[in-house]
Design an enzyme around this catalytic site. Sequence first.
Site, PDB file in Angstrom:
ATOM      1  N   ASP A  25       2.386 -14.606  12.275  1.00  0.00           N
ATOM      2  CA  ASP A  25       1.161 -15.147  11.631  1.00  0.00           C
ATOM      3  C   ASP A  25       0.232 -13.971  11.257  1.00  0.00           C
ATOM      4  O   ASP A  25      -0.539 -13.285  12.152  1.00  0.00           O
ATOM      5  CB  ASP A  25       0.420 -16.073  12.491  1.00  0.00           C
ATOM      6  CG  ASP A  25      -0.634 -16.892  11.714  1.00  0.00           C
ATOM      7  OD1 ASP A  25      -1.052 -16.173  10.841  1.00  0.00           O
ATOM      8  OD2 ASP A  25      -0.849 -17.929  12.282  1.00  0.00           O
ATOM      9  N   HIS A  41      -2.170  10.197  -0.754  1.00  0.00           N
ATOM     10  CA  HIS A  41      -2.537   8.986  -1.493  1.00  0.00           C
ATOM     11  C   HIS A  41      -2.198   9.271  -3.142  1.00  0.00           C
ATOM     12  O   HIS A  41      -1.592   8.431  -3.738  1.00  0.00           O
ATOM     13  CB  HIS A  41      -3.807   8.487  -1.544  1.00  0.00           C
ATOM     14  CG  HIS A  41      -3.852   7.488  -0.079  1.00  0.00           C
ATOM     15  ND1 HIS A  41      -3.327   6.473   0.001  1.00  0.00           N
ATOM     16  CD2 HIS A  41      -4.521   7.625   1.070  1.00  0.00           C
ATOM     17  CE1 HIS A  41      -3.699   5.547   1.070  1.00  0.00           C
ATOM     18  NE2 HIS A  41      -4.415   6.727   1.883  1.00  0.00           N
ATOM     19  N   LYS A  87      -7.269 -15.310  16.914  1.00  0.00           N
ATOM     20  CA  LYS A  87      -7.453 -14.733  15.477  1.00  0.00           C
ATOM     21  C   LYS A  87      -9.122 -14.404  15.144  1.00  0.00           C
ATOM     22  O   LYS A  87      -9.498 -14.325  13.963  1.00  0.00           O
ATOM     23  CB  LYS A  87      -7.108 -16.049  14.315  1.00  0.00           C
ATOM     24  CG  LYS A  87      -5.738 -16.254  14.543  1.00  0.00           C
ATOM     25  CD  LYS A  87      -5.343 -17.183  13.578  1.00  0.00           C
ATOM     26  CE  LYS A  87      -3.970 -17.523  13.683  1.00  0.00           C
ATOM     27  NZ  LYS A  87      -3.355 -18.665  12.739  1.00  0.00           N
ATOM     28  N   GLU A 146       0.764  -1.268  -0.095  1.00  0.00           N
ATOM     29  CA  GLU A 146       0.202   0.012  -0.131  1.00  0.00           C
ATOM     30  C   GLU A 146       0.838   1.330  -0.088  1.00  0.00           C
ATOM     31  O   GLU A 146       1.449   1.595   0.947  1.00  0.00           O
ATOM     32  CB  GLU A 146      -1.147   0.029   1.056  1.00  0.00           C
ATOM     33  CG  GLU A 146      -1.890  -1.374   1.258  1.00  0.00           C
ATOM     34  CD  GLU A 146      -2.617  -1.463   0.005  1.00  0.00           C
ATOM     35  OE1 GLU A 146      -3.168  -0.437  -0.396  1.00  0.00           O
ATOM     36  OE2 GLU A 146      -2.561  -2.687  -0.648  1.00  0.00           O
TER      37      GLU A 146
END
Lengths: 402, 402, 402, 402
Positions: free
Chosen positions: D300, D393, D225, D96
């Site tokens: 992870d 951006h 998670k 990104e």
Amino acid sequence: MRQNLFIFQKKTTIYSKRMYLRDYQTVKERRLALEKMLTISLKEIGGSLVDERIASQKNCENMIGTIQVPLGIAGPLSIKTDLSQEDLYLPLATTEGALVASINRGTKALTLSGGAYVTEKTIGITRAPVFVVENLQKANVFIQWVENHTKEIKKIAEATGSHITLLDTKIWHNGKNVFVRFLFDTQDAMGMNMATIATTEIAAFITSQTHIPSSSISSNLCADKKPNYLNFIEGRGRQVWADATIGAEVLQSVLKTTSEQFFDTAQRKLTSGSLLSGSIGANAHMANVLSAIFLATGQDIAHVAECAVGITEVEKSGKDIYISVFLPDLIVGTVGGGTMLPTQREALNILGVQGGNHGQNAKRLAQIIAASVLAGEVSLLAALSSTDLAKAHEKLARGGKR
Amino acid sequence: MRQNLFIFQKKTTIYSKRMYLRDYQTVKERRLALEKMLTISLKEIGGSLVDERIASQKNCENMIGTIQVPLGIAGPLSIKTDLSQEDLYLPLATTEGALVASINRGTKALTLSGGAYVTEKTIGITRAPVFVVENLQKANVFIQWVENHTKEIKKIAEATGSHITLLDTKIWHNGKNVFVRFLFDTQDAMGMNMATIATTEIAAFITSQTHIPSSSISSNLCADKKPNYLNFIEGRGRQVWADATIGAEVLQSVLKTTSEQFFDTAQRKLTSGSLLSGSIGANAHMANVLSAIFLATGQDIAHVAECAVGITEVEKSGKDIYISVFLPDLIVGTVGGGTMLPTQREALNILGVQGGNHGQNAKRLAQIIAASVLAGEVSLLAALSSTDLAKAHEKLARGGKR
Amino acid sequence: MRQNLFIFQKKTTIYSKRMYLRDYQTVKERRLALEKMLTISLKEIGGSLVDERIASQKNCENMIGTIQVPLGIAGPLSIKTDLSQEDLYLPLATTEGALVASINRGTKALTLSGGAYVTEKTIGITRAPVFVVENLQKANVFIQWVENHTKEIKKIAEATGSHITLLDTKIWHNGKNVFVRFLFDTQDAMGMNMATIATTEIAAFITSQTHIPSSSISSNLCADKKPNYLNFIEGRGRQVWADATIGAEVLQSVLKTTSEQFFDTAQRKLTSGSLLSGSIGANAHMANVLSAIFLATGQDIAHVAECAVGITEVEKSGKDIYISVFLPDLIVGTVGGGTMLPTQREALNILGVQGGNHGQNAKRLAQIIAASVLAGEVSLLAALSSTDLAKAHEKLARGGKR
Amino acid sequence: MRQNLFIFQKKTTIYSKRMYLRDYQTVKERRLALEKMLTISLKEIGGSLVDERIASQKNCENMIGTIQVPLGIAGPLSIKTDLSQEDLYLPLATTEGALVASINRGTKALTLSGGAYVTEKTIGITRAPVFVVENLQKANVFIQWVENHTKEIKKIAEATGSHITLLDTKIWHNGKNVFVRFLFDTQDAMGMNMATIATTEIAAFITSQTHIPSSSISSNLCADKKPNYLNFIEGRGRQVWADATIGAEVLQSVLKTTSEQFFDTAQRKLTSGSLLSGSIGANAHMANVLSAIFLATGQDIAHVAECAVGITEVEKSGKDIYISVFLPDLIVGTVGGGTMLPTQREALNILGVQGGNHGQNAKRLAQIIAASVLAGEVSLLAALSSTDLAKAHEKLARGGKR
């Protein structure tokens, strides 16, 4: 048009004359003044039997009379613990037609099934001041100080009353805020006021020793009268559970349903529905039962906001239904506050738990509420599973369309 | 020891004789039977002035009398909308000492600050049955069918009563479950019963046409009497807002605080505290004010469970405080249910909103509640910011330690 | 002791020399400088095949190389819609042993069961600026203004790009804050940047016309990359569903379980467990599957924070299991961002959805992810129900204890 | 029309030939077979430098190559504890554009402000099996048994590995479900696999002794998670905090904002916005920073789902800003899993925390992440407060509209 965008609109101002309540000394004087000023009748409100000298001093300022709420009875409900089994009649104050009848049906189903088994764990009433430190480094020093002075803190807290015990202290912090959550046993009292008084002393001690001020004696980590996950997960007041297995015959004869239908409704409504709606907990209508018993027995009904977050679990076992409720945050007492009022005392007497009894009465009341909530869940889930909810309302509550 | 692990413990069984409530016809008979069986007095509960013929038919089954709760008055509270401004006295039924006094102080602060501005948006009362389809593919077909039949559904719903309008229909689904949430306008009625009756007819129509059954006329996507994020985000009943700016002088003279202290407490308690405790919304004690007005005016107090999730916003502007409340899920009515009882009718009369008035009375009641909640927030936050919460309780509620 | 309470402790200060990254122009220069300063080797990071001129301009500033993550393949997975059925191989980038094997087993079970049915609904990517008004009254005027200018707003938004459409506008407000949530269709792009650009133009227009400023072009009502109930309930990006019925034979032969065991585990883990832990949604390990496909296909993996909140529903039907997943907040694209990188493009090619295709590729990718998540849920729930989770980890992931 | 309601629509079936991955032994064979079958190129994925013999055995089954993600560097970031202060460069893997540049600006602002103070508390990695008892009464007996056997349980757990310690055991139960949450210290390992292995042994012991089975070794009270309030409130893995005070000059010169603007944006976006959207926690974009460091250092990345729930607190102090972050649920390690892969090891080396070090490396990594998250929050909030998000951006990520 744009130039008018934020022009204040013209108002029809309707001022009424201002009456100052402090100018009146008695319940009657206040009521009469209000009747005169508003040109309305307050005859019913004034028809109170409550001893106004007591109530107006301890329960309600600026008192003008009482609100009266119908009290119904459901039962008998057979309630079991490891040590006892007894039948009880539940006092339920409500204005909602069909509620008492529904709970009553639930008590019948449970009693015919051998009764509701109940169990309770005291967590303690909590009060959590927020202290303000300079930064995280100071927070750590401060927290260590508090943890090193738990004995003094306990002594100070317990000196504020003979019925209060500091059970535990838990700390959260972020930024400049250090939240210290004190858990107290207050025996048969709901205890919020006792906890506030004790915490005020504790906070004064801590500030005097560390020069760290508190910004509020009650932060929202208490968290009192707000639905929240902290209470749900850690418990508050008392955690209670109740369960029962209801056989095929009772399902059919009393509850007009089957285990298949009952389970199906429970799954889709309680589980799927609660998950999709982002509910805390998952139950059918615990708030209804809690409200009715709280009101009848003089509990603080504002606590319904935090207490009605329990989980109802339903399992199908062949033709039988196993059902249980878990209320992690039940805040009740049998002394103090509304429990001292005449009608509320009598309602507590119906349950045999009026007054102080070394914490045993409040514990017993919590267990009874768990069983009552179970009765309510059983009955409503059965009604929904046999699609007669609207019929019940139509028949019992109105005798016709509004 | 292990072999005994799950042996049922010996019990002291205490059976009481069973009395069956259905054997008694009148309030008095029931009460006398209970007194006799339990050997207790229910004199106060029996001292009711409520017309038992009405109450026992419409509000409460198995009635044995009434519970009486002290009613206090706070005010005057100046309330403004774009079209009106008026002073009101708030009827507050409570058993909790200090509450009325606290709200009263809030009304004084608000009134001296020019009053509370209020605004309301009707969302509609909701009922959401869950329909059961075979799988996701069938769900899509079913949803399309419902969306293609909104006109018929609206017609069916509105044929169930002259005061009900179907405003909107929203659908969620997962797995075999299709939840259809209907939003109704029910004018001055809280409307849960009317919505249930209309939804029952709608569901019957849908099932008759599609052969898709509903598992429950009420899934937990209504979501009635449960704290949940669906209602919080989408709104339920009525969304209401109130705000005011409180100047330095009122902060000092009435509220005994400063804008610095007030803001500091609000930040740490409301914001940081609520975020850390995982609360829905963030407020000081909305549940207290809601409970007291709900009880006084005959609302269903179980709704406190879902209504007490609002947000209180505080901003500091120099020496002034800007404060606002937002309640996204306010469920009230001025006709039907408890609003028809004698003392409750009188309380509604105090506010000038008793009875039906094309939805205007319920809307007005909702606005008044928003302003009252604002008064409650102002007063408690001020008290906490000046650390006199415990003192207030100690002084007003008890006159000594318990 | 008290006098030392807040004395800053002595530190072992370890300063390293400061290197300024802006002094280096190329990936290699930066990497070599870092190697030299830290006296470490970055050979593997430097072994990149990525075209650094592209990546360092569009995807990553101060680039020094690449991180490499193993890519595995699971499948074939048969995926059905109302219009198509096809077999696919899933590209899964992960560092966690046993994950690909587990998903692979799930694809086998689903494919042998006739495939996963998938369906998708486009909600739109959202951006929600917060505007600041003076008070609630002004908020109402402002909101009305916005609602009256939706056409102009739409025109302005859509002038910022040829692939962006303003689908809807929703407004929340409290106090001085007015949150305006814009929902955009951005075809095959994930669209967060496009939405930000369009919203910036919209906000500039609104402020220029109303003189109401925005405090942030992105409030937390977007709500981007945060787990929240707004997205969960209203949806964000795309809502997707997948389901399948798995018969007794596949349960036994492929999944080594039975419908009884599978359902039991699903009930206790997914439902009871998720409700008790206060989870948003209820699933077994959606985050694992989302992470692996997101990483493989160049999605923004930070979106896992909001996407992993879906619900897995399991029903037992005799010896069969019906299972479905619902992901209300899936944020994916097939053009722009990481999807343009070489390895990620190839992974999208494996799924046949690389590049722009009038929104069809992103929609297809969303459906594939739903089916993949279903495969992951099937396999893990089966493993847990037959208690071989730890064995799988032990065998596949390590060949011995750590 | 109704008769066609549920007729299955005609499909365009597109079957591809099925290839079975198990027929191929090596990464290359698999990749070539897939290229052939799908007639696509996987050249870039095949260009991996990862040692496939290691990765395919321990990190990824059915491996066909690697996904490559650009790695950028931000820094130096000055990080302080009570015992140390050092400058670090942060490895950030992302696709990104603008993210590394943004974090880099944050590191500059923090370092010029004297650095970020960090602190950490180890909670422990958790695994929570669900045991199934007959009813509540049996639950109580079972719970007591577990509590009476904590010593044996600890011994069994710690016999499964030399780096695992059982820290605590917490129990929740409702209905037939007893959830036992074990908290383990696993030194420098993230530890989920170690915890699973230990818990499997514990559960086997418990079941062998009590004959109470577990339905799942992992209930959703672990809760791994998934974003949830249990982890948020009780903590999981490590709780970390970071803070700094940023003066007026740095706010202006580096962050192009003022304390007024910064605070205003923080209040409206973080606080009001997060409360209204029903977010767990309240932050600007913690998920971005977590994702980038997790990916770079071999964590992870599915854990982002639970870790991105922290709270960012901002206070204004005259012309300065005090800002802090709190992450209650940070799951990281420096040995095992993805940390052993070549590029990830190098990234850990950049931070000086590669490999095992008696828990000190994982602790240090957690602290570094807290400081990095603080840098990310500082920079984005500043950008939003000066309304240049879209410009950033537009400029950095694309060089033109998509």
